[in-house]
Scaffold this motif. Structure first.
Motif: not given
Lengths: 314, 325, 331
Positions: B11-13, B19-22, B63-70
């Protein structure tokens, strides 16, 4: 922006109302207290010579000052110069000269530039070529040297006739106005050119409007912001040019006072024995503050009046 | 041994002006060594953002990765600052971008640009790096590389520049090449050659390829697997042949139908999809595709459908699973 | 025969150069030759204009002190050739100029103008060169620093300094630096060029406004360059931040080099002021003085020298442009 305008308006009011302020006489030589350091010990003095003002606005203000303050006036809070004259009063008087010159010269340069640019832009073709090449040639000359040259020679020509500051100022004014209109002309020409080809001008032409009415109704109101923006940019430039020339001894000359003259006298009075720092610091601060304020105002106005250009240049 | 590229629930926003837009809403991708995966979708579906987030190339913030993994070759690049991706950039995964016009630094000669990247990844002298640059240029099929290394980017054509960009991406001998719309800005004939080059490189180097594109023709030519993205999610994933022949998600079906068919009769014209992709800040509830879907059920507006495996390779995020077609 | 060098320099050379420029196949060499051809022509134009200005103004160099006897005056004017018609004087001056001779200085009566210029040149050139060195040495690093820390305190501080320095004229800035550094803390000598350290402060005062301009150009140039797509290519290829920053700096240098021509001309102007303040025996002092004393020959020599210098410096900056940016074709 608001702060900037307020501060500039404040400066303008102060400068306009100088005769009303209880200041010492800027020309009163008082050798015993030459090079007095700035002090807040004695704030108000009595019985010192008061400046004489003439002119339709200044004289009534001076009378009003007599009525309000009597013979009380500020002591030399910012110190005195090599001849014991009050620096505070001299900065105010110098401001009147410097700012008035810059204002008049910039209006003159605006008129020349706007006219030149508008004609070039409107007529186009060969007239445009001729006018703009002319401006290019003038712009390509080492202007500052030509200016120094011209000022010196014009002064020599005027010889030792009526030596009042305004006449020297007039020479200075003509010169500064004559060399500083080129950027304005370029900006106005570009704007008029693009407006001339704009669809709404075509529409007006098709609707049968005369050239004059197109110029009056469409071109001038739309080119006005550009002209205004270029004017606000030219004021500080001309102020610098004026003080530069005065500094070199080619502009306003003693006993006339302008900020350039004050700075020059400051440098002249500076010796290792008497480090009269105030004679440089205070005029320099005044000039720097006004330049910064005008620069900020110009930048703000440019962004506000010409948003499409401001976006191009970050 | 784990897969070369593993993305789980990414997940990235973007945070702009408070404002944060996913933009990515749970992306899962897997790519095996030597495999090839095409990521397909309309513009704005998040495929390019996905590609760039793999190497942490997006500016953080906004940009910011909010969840998940790579994980790339077993290394986690989604945790910590963006520079953690330096461990894989160039050396494990290389990347090629869409616009070859601006992808190369305009004031560096081709040879110097390549040699700098080579020297970044192996300890060698400038001379050796220059030698290696020549080999790379040869490998990507530039004629007269001796002459090319002396040239400036603006002296090359778009196709050649894209080849140089590919050579730069390969200079660190990566195992994975991420190609973000590598052929979109090129002429049709040049496109075919660049795709041919990518296939050849895969075969020669055993390179895995993640291909981002909106062109199904490119997908069919260059990839084995494909994933269809819509509004920041993967809606269908499977082997290219199967997905193209039998798309299960209504969106994939619509994409398939929008393709001009050479075998069809003239009156069987391509059908274009109505509506526009949703803006990430105004996503519809439930399945993001339901306002444009001709088979939408009332339930589609309520619940986000999960990606469900239909068979071993093919999965789809639609309760209809192609039944509606 | 007297006019031969002038004809060679001001007529033949430009014509030959222009013909070569037209015939040359490479656009780059063509424009190079064209610029070279325009140098003597520009100098000639400026000389003619200044000459006309001088002669349009009544009052000769010998008006000042005490009134001279008619015959003395006539003798003096004959000696300096002031009694001949203006056009003849001009021709004479031009042919002298071609031989780098501007005649005797009218105010410094024992020296020729060339001597005065040669005596003043080293100090002025040293000052100007050092000022340009300050310009680059301060402007580029600070601009880069501000660009890389965009929006943070370092950037804000540097930007504020830039705005301040750009608004201040040289003679104001000099005062603000001179008093504390020289008179309060006594770190540097006040005037002259006797010690090596004496040139530090004048050149710094002269260079700082241009350094601010360069810093501004680098700051916005680097910030803009970092928006370019090539940045992603380099980062994705694994190059470190530092390499990317240098690549961006490389791009921003284009505008810096384009500005250097202007800066050089500005340094020439600024040196007038700085040389006066610091009592440096350079060319700048002579200029104002000669214009005030109606020392025509010296003033003309100065104008010609400064025009040629400004032209050559501008030209040099333009020549450097394709070196920094291969995309620029000389036009």
């Amino acid at each position: 922006m608001k702060l900037c305008v307020t501060l500039i308006a404040g400066c303008a009011v102060l400068v306009l109302l100088t005769p009303l302020l209880p200041l010492a006489d800027s020309t009163a030589v008082h050798l015993p207290r030459a090079l007095q350091t700035p002090t807040l010990d004695i704030f108000i003095e009595h019985g010192e010579p008061r400046p004489t003002w003439s002119g339709p606005v200044a004289a009534p203000l001076a009378t009003l000052r007599e009525a309000l303050f009597g013979d009380a006036q500020f002591a030399p809070l910012l110190g005195t110069d090599a001849l014991g004259r009050c620096l505070l009063a001299r900065i105010f008087v110098g401001a009147r000269v410097s700012l008035l010159l810059a204002l008049v010269a910039s209006v003159a340069s605006l008129s020349i530039g706007a006219l030149w640019g508008a004609v070039a832009g409107m007529r186009g073709g060969r007239t445009d070529q001729l006018l703009m090449r002319g401006a290019d040639v003038i712009g390509a000359l080492p202007l500052i040297f030509m200016v120094i040259f011209a000022v010196a020679l014009l002064r020599a020509w005027r010889g030792a006739h009526t030596e009042t500051w305004l006449d020297q100022g007039a020479v200075l004014l003509c010169i500064t106005a004559a060399v500083s209109w080129i950027p304005t002309a370029r900006m106005v020409r570009a704007e008029v050119m693009s407006l001339r080809n704009a669809t709404f001008v075509d529409a007006a032409r098709i609707a049968g409007c005369s050239n004059a009415s197109i110029l009056r109704r469409h071109l001038l109101p739309n080119a006005a912001p550009v002209a205004l923006a270029s004017w606000t940019i030219s004021v500080p430039r001309i102020l610098v040019l004026e003080s530069f020339l005065s500094f070199l001894g080619l502009g306003v000359e003693a006993p006339g006072v302008s900020w350039g003259v004050l700075l020059r006298q400051g440098y002249d009075a500076l010796t290792a024995v008497h480090v009269s720092w105030w004679l440089i610091l205070f005029p320099a601060t005044a000039l720097a503050a006004v330049l910064l304020l005008l620069g900020a105002l110009g930048e703000n106005l440019r962004i506000r009046l010409l948003p499409q250009q401001a976006r191009g240049t970050p | 041994m784990s897969a070369l590229l593993e993305v789980r629930g990414l997940r990235l926003e973007f945070n702009t002006a408070g404002r944060s837009i996913e933009v990515l809403r749970g992306v899962d991708l897997t790519l095996e060594r030597g495999g090839s995966l095409a990521l397909v979708g309309e513009s704005g579906s998040g495929k390019s953002v996905t590609a760039q987030s793999l190497l942490r190339l997006l500016d953080e913030p906004p940009a910011r990765i909010t969840a998940g993994s790579i994980h790339i070759a077993g290394r986690c690049v989604s945790e910590g600052p963006a520079c953690v991706a330096n461990a894989v950039r160039g050396s494990v995964a290389g990347m090629v971008f869409q616009d070859p016009q601006s992808a190369l630094h305009p004031c560096t000669r081709i040879g110097a640009a390549l040699a700098a990247v080579v020297r970044q990844h192996r300890h060698c002298t400038w001379r050796e790096a220059e030698q290696r640059s020549l080999e790379l240029l040869m490998e990507v099929g530039l004629d007269a590389p001796q002459r090319r290394v002396e040239q400036w980017p603006h002296q090359l054509s778009g196709g050649l520049r894209q080849r140089v960009a590919i050579a730069m991406a390969l200079a660190g001998d990566p195992q994975l090449l991420i190609a973000d719309e590598p052929t979109t800005a090129l002429d049709a004939t040049v496109q075919a050659r660049v795709l041919g080059l990518l296939s050849r490189l895969r075969a020669q180097r055993g390179l895995a390829l993640l291909l981002i594109t909106h062109d199904l023709g490119v997908v069919a030519a260059a990839a084995d697997e494909m994933a269809v993205m819509y509004a920041g999610r993967i809606v269908e994933q499977g082997p290219v042949r199967e997905v193209l022949a039998q798309p299960l998600h209504p969106y994939s079906q619509a994409l398939r139908q929008a393709l001009p068919r050479t075998d069809a009769l003239p009156r069987c014209a391509p059908v274009s999809l109505r509506g526009l992709p949703p803006l990430p800040e105004h996503l519809p509830t439930g399945c993001a595709f339901h306002p444009r879907c001709s088979h939408a059920l009332p339930a589609c507006a309520l619940e986000v459908p999960a990606l469900v495996a239909r068979n071993a390779q093919h999965s789809v995020a639609c309760p209809l699973e192609g039944q509606g077609a | 025969m007297e006019h031969l060098p002038a004809v060679l320099l001001f007529v033949l050379t430009p014509v030959v150069l222009l013909v070569c420029a037209r015939r040359s196949c490479s656009a780059r060499r063509g424009s190079l030759l064209r610029r070279a051809a325009w140098l003597p022509l520009t100098v000639l134009c400026v000389h003619a204009l200044s000459f006309a200005l001088v002669h349009a103004v009544p009052g000769g160099p010998f008006d000042d002190d005490r009134p001279l006897a008619a015959e003395t005056r006539a003798a003096l004017e004959a000696r300096f050739g002031l009694d001949r018609p203006a056009f003849e004087q001009w021709l004479h001056a031009v042919s002298g100029m071609a031989r780098a001779e501007f005649g005797p200085s009218l105010a410094h009566r024992d020296h020729s103008v060339t001597e005065v210029l040669v005596a003043g040149a080293p100090a002025s050139l040293l000052l100007g060169a050092l000022a340009l060195a300050w310009t680059l040495a301060l402007g580029i690093p600070f601009g880069l620093w501000a660009a890389l820390r965009r929006g943070r305190s370092a950037d804000l501080t540097i930007s504020a300094c830039i705005a301040l320095l750009l608004a201040l004229p040289t003679f104001v800035l000099t005062g603000l630096l001179l008093i504390p550094l020289v008179f309060w803390w006594k770190l540097l000598p006040a005037a002259g060029l006797d010690q090596p350290s004496a040139v530090l402060l004048p050149s710094l005062c002269l260079g700082l406004p241009f350094a601010a301009q360069v810093a501004r150009l680098v700051r916005s140039g680097v910030a803009e360059a970092l928006q370019g797509e090539w940045r992603r290519t380099l980062v994705a290829a694994g190059l470190p931040e530092r390499a990317v920053a240098f690549a961006a700096l490389r791009l921003s240098l284009v505008s810096v080099v384009a500005f250097l021509g202007n800066a050089a001309a500005g340094v020439l102007t600024g040196s007038l002021v700085v040389e006066q303040i610091f009592a440096i025996p350079g060319l700048g002092a002579h200029f104002v003085e000669s214009a005030l004393n109606r020392d025509f020959t010296l003033a003309l020599g100065m104008v010609v020298l400064y025009t040629a210098l400004a032209y050559v410096l501008n030209w040099a900056a333009d020549l450097m442009l394709p070196v920094v940016d291969p995309r620029v074709e000389l036009s």
